[in-house]
Design an enzyme around this catalytic site. Structure first.
Site, PDB file in Angstrom:
ATOM      1  N   SER A   1      -9.497  23.567  20.354  1.00  0.00           N
ATOM      2  CA  SER A   1      -8.494  22.719  20.988  1.00  0.00           C
ATOM      3  C   SER A   1      -7.504  23.563  21.801  1.00  0.00           C
ATOM      4  CB  SER A   1      -7.799  21.861  19.928  1.00  0.00           C
ATOM      5  OG  SER A   1      -7.068  20.812  20.522  1.00  0.00           O
TER       6      SER A   1
ATOM      7  N   ASP B   1     -15.039  12.640  19.949  1.00  0.00           N
ATOM      8  CA  ASP B   1     -13.706  13.248  19.914  1.00  0.00           C
ATOM      9  C   ASP B   1     -12.688  12.265  20.498  1.00  0.00           C
ATOM     10  OD1 ASP B   1     -11.374  14.818  20.547  1.00  0.00           O
ATOM     11  OD2 ASP B   1     -12.623  16.625  20.509  1.00  0.00           O
TER      12      ASP B   1
ATOM     13  N   HIS C   1     -12.785  15.522  16.546  1.00  0.00           N
ATOM     14  CA  HIS C   1     -11.976  16.693  16.895  1.00  0.00           C
ATOM     15  C   HIS C   1     -11.619  17.552  15.674  1.00  0.00           C
ATOM     16  CE1 HIS C   1      -9.543  18.629  20.039  1.00  0.00           C
ATOM     17  NE2 HIS C   1      -8.563  18.768  19.174  1.00  0.00           N
TER      18      HIS C   1
END
Length: 277
Positions: free
Chosen positions: A146, A222, A255
């Site tokens: 991320s 995600d 995610h």
């Protein structure tokens, strides 16, 4: 001076956590290092991991399960915190700004500029510290998740020849054009968007001197894919620049660290191959 604050046996090696005073951020920093069993008798190469928003050095070492693969391949893992910390360090009530959200850049706007110099810490100070105090070589690779995926890509692209390989999970590839990045960059770097280009992977790929291959792992479920990640923007510029990019879309994955843990073994193996070549 390094102060060891955790020391745990793990897959034949040692998972440690250290605290030290950082010149780069002008304050205390923490990092975790996993030394595989091979480090008992020889120096080993290093994979650096950068974590995402709200994380510390603990998330990766407790959730990803990477130590097993690092022991198998004979590489060390180094994981730093995601920002400077402490009462004297500027902060924000939001989860995506301030402490826990350093974005791996050097801030230029007060009060952030006093401590938020995570780019200098990750790219220069931390590797020098690791290579001075631990049984490791100067062969390095870098990865992250991320916000940390953003950091890994940009740091590798900005430092040709410094890393043997780079990969990322669910990275913020175009921070200049998504809400997370626009908020952080305008706060840390100011309103001049030209200065943002130095920390945007989609901009750096356009002019990269070294075409280091980019390996990206992404889940198609995600929750941030369409709003914050926008992987198609990186693919467009990589294709145009002839920059090697392998984008793996994984069906059903989100995610979270469940996603990271599912494929971290493949990434450790990928980096190990480059590090041992």
């Amino acid at each position: 001076m390094l102060e060891r604050i955790e020391h745990r046996a793990c897959f034949g090696g040692w998972q440690d956590v250290y605290r030290h005073r950082s010149r780069a951020v002008d304050g205390q920093m923490r990092f975790a290092i996993y030394l595989p069993p091979q480090a008992e008798g020889q120096s080993v190469p290093v994979l650096y991991w950068l974590s995402g928003l709200t994380c510390t050095e603990q998330n990766f070492i407790t959730k990803a399960g990477a130590q097993h693969y690092a022991a198998e391949h004979g590489i060390a893992l180094v994981v730093c915190d995601t920002s400077p910390r402490g009462e004297q360090v500027a902060d924000d009530a939001a989860y995506d700004l301030g402490q826990g959200a350093g974005f791996y850049l050097n801030a230029t706007v007060a009060p952030w500029s006093q401590h938020y110099r995570m780019y200098d810490y990750v790219a220069h100070e931390l590797p020098a510290l690791i290579e001075q105090h631990f049984p490791v070589t100067n062969k390095r690779s870098i990865s992250g998740h991320s916000m940390g995926g953003h950091g890994a890509l940009t740091i590798a692209l900005k430092n040709p020849g410094r890393y043997c390989s780079v990969s990322a999970f669910s990275p913020i590839v175009a921070p200049s054009r998504v809400p997370w990045g626009e908020k952080a960059f305008s706060t840390y770097l100011g309103s001049d968007r030209e200065t943002w280009r130095a920390y945007d992977a989609t901009e750096l790929v356009k002019t990269a001197n070294e075409k280091i291959p980019l390996l990206i792992e992404q889940g198609d479920a995600d929750e941030f894919l369409q709003t914050q990640l926008k992987l198609e923007l990186l693919k467009e510029v990589a294709d145009a620049a002839g920059h090697p990019l392998e984008l793996r879309m994984r069906a059903g994955y989100d995610h979270s660290y469940y996603f990271v843990a599912s494929f971290i073994g493949e990434h450790v193996g990928y980096h190990a191959k480059a590090l041992h070549t």
